[in-house]
Every structure is written in structure tokens, then in C-alpha cells.
Design an enzyme around this catalytic site. Structure first.
Site, mmCIF file in Angstrom:
data_model
loop_
_atom_site.group_PDB
_atom_site.id
_atom_site.type_symbol
_atom_site.label_atom_id
_atom_site.label_comp_id
_atom_site.label_asym_id
_atom_site.label_seq_id
_atom_site.Cartn_x
_atom_site.Cartn_y
_atom_site.Cartn_z
ATOM 1 N N GLU A 106 0.787 -1.154 0.155
ATOM 2 C CA GLU A 106 -0.040 0.044 -0.276
ATOM 3 C C GLU A 106 1.035 1.299 0.040
ATOM 4 O O GLU A 106 2.149 1.196 0.152
ATOM 5 C CB GLU A 106 -1.133 0.005 1.347
ATOM 6 C CG GLU A 106 -0.280 -0.243 2.724
ATOM 7 C CD GLU A 106 -1.221 -0.347 3.844
ATOM 8 O OE1 GLU A 106 -2.311 -1.035 3.418
ATOM 9 O OE2 GLU A 106 -0.865 0.010 4.693
ATOM 10 N N HIS A 150 -3.983 2.548 8.404
ATOM 11 C CA HIS A 150 -2.746 2.162 9.021
ATOM 12 C C HIS A 150 -1.904 3.294 9.195
ATOM 13 O O HIS A 150 -1.813 4.139 8.435
ATOM 14 C CB HIS A 150 -2.282 1.173 7.919
ATOM 15 C CG HIS A 150 -2.993 -0.190 7.786
ATOM 16 N ND1 HIS A 150 -2.886 -0.770 6.731
ATOM 17 C CD2 HIS A 150 -3.727 -0.654 8.767
ATOM 18 C CE1 HIS A 150 -3.673 -1.795 6.449
ATOM 19 N NE2 HIS A 150 -4.247 -1.962 7.867
#
Lengths: 388, 291
Positions: free
Chosen positions: B211, B249
Site C-alpha cells: 500500500e 494504517h
């Protein structure tokens, strides 16, 4: 979490890092009182918002007398300050910092932040202060002096000497800078900061070293042990819906598109936004409902998504692991009924009890568009948003 | 073979008596994980999980009694880094930390200490690791996996499940799937996992799911280009993420340079990795690579 410059400077003072004398002001009257108290010929009137580039945007001005302060404070308070970090709509200025003018000889840059690749904090300084450090880093990286800090050992004297030599400092200024750099690291450590930046750090004509600005980012994971810092949080600087979502333990970020989405897990939520874009749509938000997608979280999620008037269709994408899809389906049905949804809702449920979930949705009587797989889901929600 | 864990792994659960610890320990036992002990300070001498598992006051005590070599941590964030350090000093060789929200400054110290002690850490803030039909050390739904020859490495939990599901749908099973976690400082990196899969005789291909934020995918790709013989399929989440915003996150934030999804995808491609532009294509891409 971020704080305002004046709050950052209050933190600096606790750690013995010198700053100009300054007083925050929330109104023109307070600005004038601050001016009287400072007893300085020249003061700086500084807009306090959580974004950089305030000077360029017209939010930082010099005042030579009391009348200047009055007119500048009236102008700046309440203005929509637009900088390269605020977006085109800008941010309304609600607080000012009135600060004694400083006698600048040289401007430096100093910052501590995490270097993820090296897994150490890095302390950076540069003679090129007062300008955008990104530009210096890109064009003349040799002008940035760096030391990496062993987390078990801390910042050592030979390292702060390297930084101070790197700025070309001598005599008293050299000693002061060394001491300030150590204090900066102590401050960074003790407050669980993830960024501490001083731009500019100045040398005055009488060889004092002073932090003329302060910028902090704090590690959100560590706020439980940073009560003083947490109390400095200014909610008016944050998006209202993002704050509300946070109170439900939902992770929401507003974007500009018209396809709302509700997903479990941050990675899957990002991938869902991406596939909406690939299908020709534009995501209206990032929303991670976390590991426990209950009826209540689904309902709150809907409420938040639909508070954005741009939203024309909603995609629910849940991969049930520990979360059971049948429970999520019940939550969706309940929420749709209770909230009386007017936009089309596409639902994709995979994983634990996905088939039972499908049955619940099919027999619920509410109009939900079921989807199989992420591609199908994205295509359906995008066409629903267009056809509305 | 498989990597890191198998049916012989002797597992202790740190924080076994907490609600998370209890819930997931039951699931792990059902999957067949060999849990030999639990650790909760102050509850040593008791037993838990229907009396099947003894509880110890410290990891050291648990290791002495059970010869455990592996630990999984469900300890709350303020104490998680210390739990990692405790396991490391007690001689545990593999520690999996599920806990989300560990302060970065704590992790910097913990990572340094475990590196010096030679302990391998997975996580924190991760779904854990599963070697199909042998050992589940984490919170992922075991039933979605099927035994096979593909390794899976991912920064994200549910995206790992998505990838596994797609693999199964195209007829591909897995050896081991690892969720390495989405925090800025984590124990085992994507590159470390690629090395392990490269030398695992049962793994024939690897899926990597990254990511935005950090350089880990790029380091892994560069290593793979020079060293990896097995095909890799890659996906990067966050093509539409705005810069400067933390996307769930703690580590998923575009801060400039090579950490955008586009930059990572470009570099992965340059390194010979088959990049899935759409998350929906991960399974099919892997199938194409295997033919």
C-alpha cells in the site's frame, strides 16, 4: 495529531528551547493586550492554522505600532487563509500569535523525524532555512546534514557537534545550537512526536539561537500517555464528520467523489476506492469500519457517508473473517429501513456465512443491489451513481 | 515445508486471558495450532481454554516448562512492545504481535533489541501468519485457505483474505500467508518474506500486497529482481489516496517521492513483477504466471 505554532512553542519552552516572546490571541482586543504586554517595537501577527505556507498566503505580517496590530488582527482573524496545504477553500483563522520581532542574521532549518527505511529517527539541519525544505532536498541534497539516532543510545554529543558544524556555527552560537539540538531530541522523545520541525531556526545578530517557528506531528498511537498534548487538540481544525466518525471508532476520510463506500479493513477500503475509480467513478470517502462490523457500526457508517450531499450511491464491501456476514446483512437491512435510504446501495459480502447473508438481503424487501466480487460491485455502484 | 510456522511449532499466547486472547486462542486451537502455554502476569498456575492450556506469570517460566519456540501477542498497546522484548529475552525465536496501536517510539526500541537478540518478529498491527492445514497464528479466518503452492505476503488484513479467496477461486492454494502489518516500524519485512519463500521448496509463486507509504515494496522488488526465481504478482492499494492523510494504517500515508501507489507500481513492473492494476485481478494474474 497536530498543534498550533503557539502551542508548539509552549512545549519548546518547557524543554528550554528558546523562542521569541509571544502571546496567543483569539480576538482583536486580546491582540492589542498582547502587544501592550510584549513592549516590543516590532511585533509579528501570525495566523494560527494547522497548515504550512501561512506567510505566503498572507497570514503572517509585521506590525510597527498599535494601530498596525489592530488593523492586521482584524484583517487576519476570520479570513479564509489559502495555502498550498489547505486546499482551494482555505481555512478560517480563529487564533493569532502576537510575537516580538526577532533580529535575524541567518536562517536555518532543523527537524527530527522517523526514517522508516533505516528504522531510526533522523536529525536534519540545513543552512537553507526559511524556505521549503522539500525543494532543498530535491535540488541540493548535499546542503542537508543528517545524523541517525540509535533508539537504544539516544542523540550523542558528537552527533550534535556534527549538526552545528554543518551550519557553520562558531563560538557561543555553536555551543547554544548543540545544547538546543539535544533539547529538541529530548522534547521529541518525551512527547512521542513523529515530527518536530523548526523552520526557521535563527541566529540573531548577537549570536543567539532561537526557534522562530514550531511544527509538530504527534504519534496518534501514543496519545494515551500524552494527556497534556492531547488537551491541545483543536477540533475546529479537523473535518467535523471525521471527528464524529472517530467518536464511533470509525475511520473516515472525506474525498471529493460521489460514490460512498463502507469497508472492513484499511487496505481493502483503499482497494475499494481504487476499483471504484477504475470502474469510471469517483470515491466520496475512505471508511474503515474495523474488525467488528455490527448493525450499530453499519448504521453509524451510513449516517456519516450520507451526511455528504455529493454521495449518489453507496457500496458496502465486507470480507467476513471473524465478522459474520449474516450479522452484517442484518445490520444493513435494519439501517436501510431505519434511515429510509434514498440512494442506491450495492452490497458485496464475502467470507464467513456469505450465502446466508445473501438470503437475508434477497428476502428483506429493501432495495439493495447484491454484487459478487469486487469488480462486479464497483461496476454496479458506479452505474447506479450515474443513473440516479 | 512452508515457512516460519508448521504443525511442530510450540506456541505460547501472551495475553491469553484477555477477551481477544481468549477468543482467538479458541479459534487457533480449533485450527490445530499447537498452543502449549499462555502468559498473563499474576495468573500463573491457573489453566485456561477449558483447562487445556496452563498459564504462566512470565514468558521465561512458560519456556522453561514447555520448551515453546513461538509466541503470539494479544497484549494492549501500552504494554505490547515490552511483551515483544520479554519474549525475545526468554529465547522465543518467532514472535507474532497482533496488537494494533503500538507507539512508534516503543517499536523503534523493541525492533533494535530483537534484532540484536536474533528474534524474528511479525507485526505489530497484523493479522498474523497461517501455514495452511498446519498452524494458524493469528486472527485470519482459516477456512478460506486451501493448501497449495502460492505464498502470500500482505500489509493488510482483509485484503489478504481477498487475495486468498481469489487464488482459491482460480484453483490455486497457498503454502503460507503472512500479514506483515501496516505500521511504520514492523518486524519482518516484505523482502524478508520473499527470501523465505524463494528458498521454500513447496512455494512456486508469491503474491505481494502493499500500500502507499514507506519504501518496503520497492526494496522487496529490487531484491526480487536480482535474486528471485519464482514469479511474483503485486498489488498496491491506495491509488486514489490523497497525499498527507493517514489511511487507517499508521504507515499508510503518502509523504512525497516514491511512496505513492503509482510510483510503487511502476517500480514493481520495472523489476519484473506482474502488477495487478485492479484488486479484482490478483488471482487471475497469478494463474497466468503459473501457466
Amino acid at each position: 495529531m497536530k498543534v498550533h505554532e503557539y502551542q508548539g512553542k509552549e512545549i519548546f519552552q518547557k524543554y528550554g528551547i528558546p523562542t521569541p516572546k509571544g502571546i496567543p490571541a483569539f480576538s482583536v482586543e486580546e491582540a492589542l493586550k498582547a502587544y501592550d504586554k510584549l513592549e516590543s517595537n516590532i511585533v509579528v501577527v501570525k495566523a494560527q492554522i494547522h497548515a504550512g505556507g501561512r506567510g505566503k498566503g498572507g497570514g503572517v505580517k509585521l506590525a510597527h505600532n498599535r494601530d498596525d496590530v489592530k488593523s492586521l488582527a482584524s484583517d487576519i482573524l476570520g479570513m479564509k487563509l489559502v495555502t498550498h496545504q489547505t486546499g482551494p477553500n482555505g481555512k478560517e483563522v480563529q487564533r493569532l500569535l502576537i510575537e516580538s520581532g526577532a533580529d535575524i542574521s541567518r536562517e536555518f532549518y532543523a527537524a527530527i523525524t522517523l526514517d522508516r527505511s533505516k528504522e531510526m529517527d533522523v536529525f536534519m539541519v540545513s543552512k537553507e532555512g526559511g524556505v521549503e525544505i522539500e525543494k532543498v532536498a530535491a535540488e541540493t541534497p548535499e546542503k542537508i546534514v543528517k545524523v541517525w539516532i540509535d533508539p537504544l543510545v539516544g542523540l550523542k554529543s558528537f552527533q550534535v557537534r556534527k549538526l552545528s558544524y554543518g551550519l557553520g556555527l562558531e563560538g557561543n552560537a555553536f555551543k547554544e545550537a548543540c545544547s538546543i539540538f539535544k533539547k529538541m531530541y529530548e522534547c521529541y522523545q518525551s512527547t512521542d512526536a513523529s515530527l518536530l520541525e523548526v523552520n526557521p531556526l535563527i541566529e540573531t545578530n548577537d549570536k543567539q539561537i532561537i526557534a522562530l517557528d514550531s511544527k509538530f506531528n504527534f504519534d496518534g498511537n501514543a496519545l494515551f500517555r500524552q494527556k497534556d498534548i492531547y488537551e491541545m487538540r483543536d477540533l475546529s481544525e479537523e473535518d467535523e464528520m471525521e471527528v464524529e466518525a472517530g467518536s464511533y471508532n470509525l475511520n473516515y476520510i472525506k474525498l471529493d467523489g460521489n460514490v460512498g463506500c463502507m469497508v472492513n479493513g484499511a487496505g481493502l477500503a483503499m482497494a475499494t476506492m481504487d476499483i471504484i475509480k477504475l470502474a469510471g467513478g469517483d470515491p466520496a470517502n475512505f471508511l474503515d469500519v474495523g474488525g467488528t462490523a455490527s448493525a450499530e457500526t453499519v448504521k453509524n457508517g451510513f449516517r456519516i457517508i450520507l451526511s455528504d450531499d455529493n454521495v449518489k450511491a453507496v457500496l458496502i464491501n465486507i470480507f467476513g473473517g471473524i465478522v459474520r456476514c449474516d450479522r452484517v446483512a442484518n445490520g444493513v437491512v435494519q439501517a436501510v429501513k431505519e434511515l429510509g435510504l434514498e440512494v442506491p446501495v450495492v452490497v458485496r459480502l464475502e467470507g464467513t456465512n456469505a450465502e446466508e447473508a445473501q438470503d437475508i438481503l434477497n428476502s428483506s424487501g429493501v432495495s439493495i443491489i447484491p454484487a459478487k466480487g469486487m469488480k462486479d460491485a464497483a461496476e454496479k455502484v458506479v452505474s447506479a451513481a450515474i443513473n440516479l | 515445508m512452508s515457512i516460519l510456522v508448521n504443525k511442530d511449532s510450540k506456541v505460547i499466547v501472551q495475553g491469553v486471558t484477555g477477551s481477544e486472547g481468549q477468543f482467538h486462542s479458541v479459534q487457533m486451537l480449533e485450527y490445530g495450532t499447537n498452543i502449549v502455554a499462555g502468559v498473563t502476569p499474576g495468573k500463573g498456575g491457573q489453566s485456561t481454554l477449558d483447562g487445556k492450556v496452563p498459564v504462566f506469570n512470565s514468558v521465561e517460566d512458560a519456556v522453561k516448562d514447555t520448551y515453546a519456540d513461538t509466541s503470539i501477542i494479544f497484549v494492549p498497546p501500552p504494554f505490547a512492545a515490552e511483551a515483544i522484548i520479554e519474549a525475545s529475552y526468554a529465547g522465543i525465536s518467532l514472535v507474532v504481535c497482533i496488537t494494533e496501536g503500538v507507539p512508534v517510539h516503543d517499536m523503534l526500541k523493541a525492533k533494535k533489541i530483537i534484532s540484536q537478540n536474533g528474534t524474528r518478529l511479525i507485526g505489530p498491527n497484523c493479522p498474523g501468519i497461517i501455514t495452511v492445514d498446519e498452524c494458524k497464528l493469528g486472527i485470519m479466518p482459516g477456512f478460506i485457505c486451501k493448501k497449495g503452492n502460492i505464498g502470500v505476503i500482505s500489509k493488510s488484513g482483509t485484503l489478504t483474505y481477498e487475495a486468498i479467496d481469489q487464488l482459491v477461486n482460480v484453483g490455486l492454494g497457498q503454502t503460507t500467508a503472512i500479514g506483515i502489518g501496516g505500521d511504520p516500524i514492523i518486524g519482518t519485512t516484505m523482502r524478508d518474506c520473499l527470501e523465505l519463500f524463494e528458498s521454500d521448496s513447496e512455494t512456486d509463486g508469491v503474491v505481494i500486497i502493499g500500500e502507499i507509504g514507506g519504501q518496503m515494496e520497492i526494496e522487496a522488488a529490487r531484491w526480487a529482481k536480482a535474486n528471485m526465481s519464482k514469479p511474483i504478482v503485486g498489488f498496491i492499494a491506495g491509488q486514489t489516496a490523497p497525499p498527507g492523510r493517514r489511511m487507517g494504517h499508521a504507515g499508510a500515508i503518502v509523504s512525497g517521492g516514491d511512496d505513492t501507489a503509482d510510483a510503487k507500481m511502476r517500480i514493481l513492473k520495472e523489476c519484473g513483477i506482474a502488477v495487478a492494476e485492479s484488486v479484482a485481478d490478483i488471482g487471475q494474474k497469478m494463474k497466468n504466471e503459473m501457466n
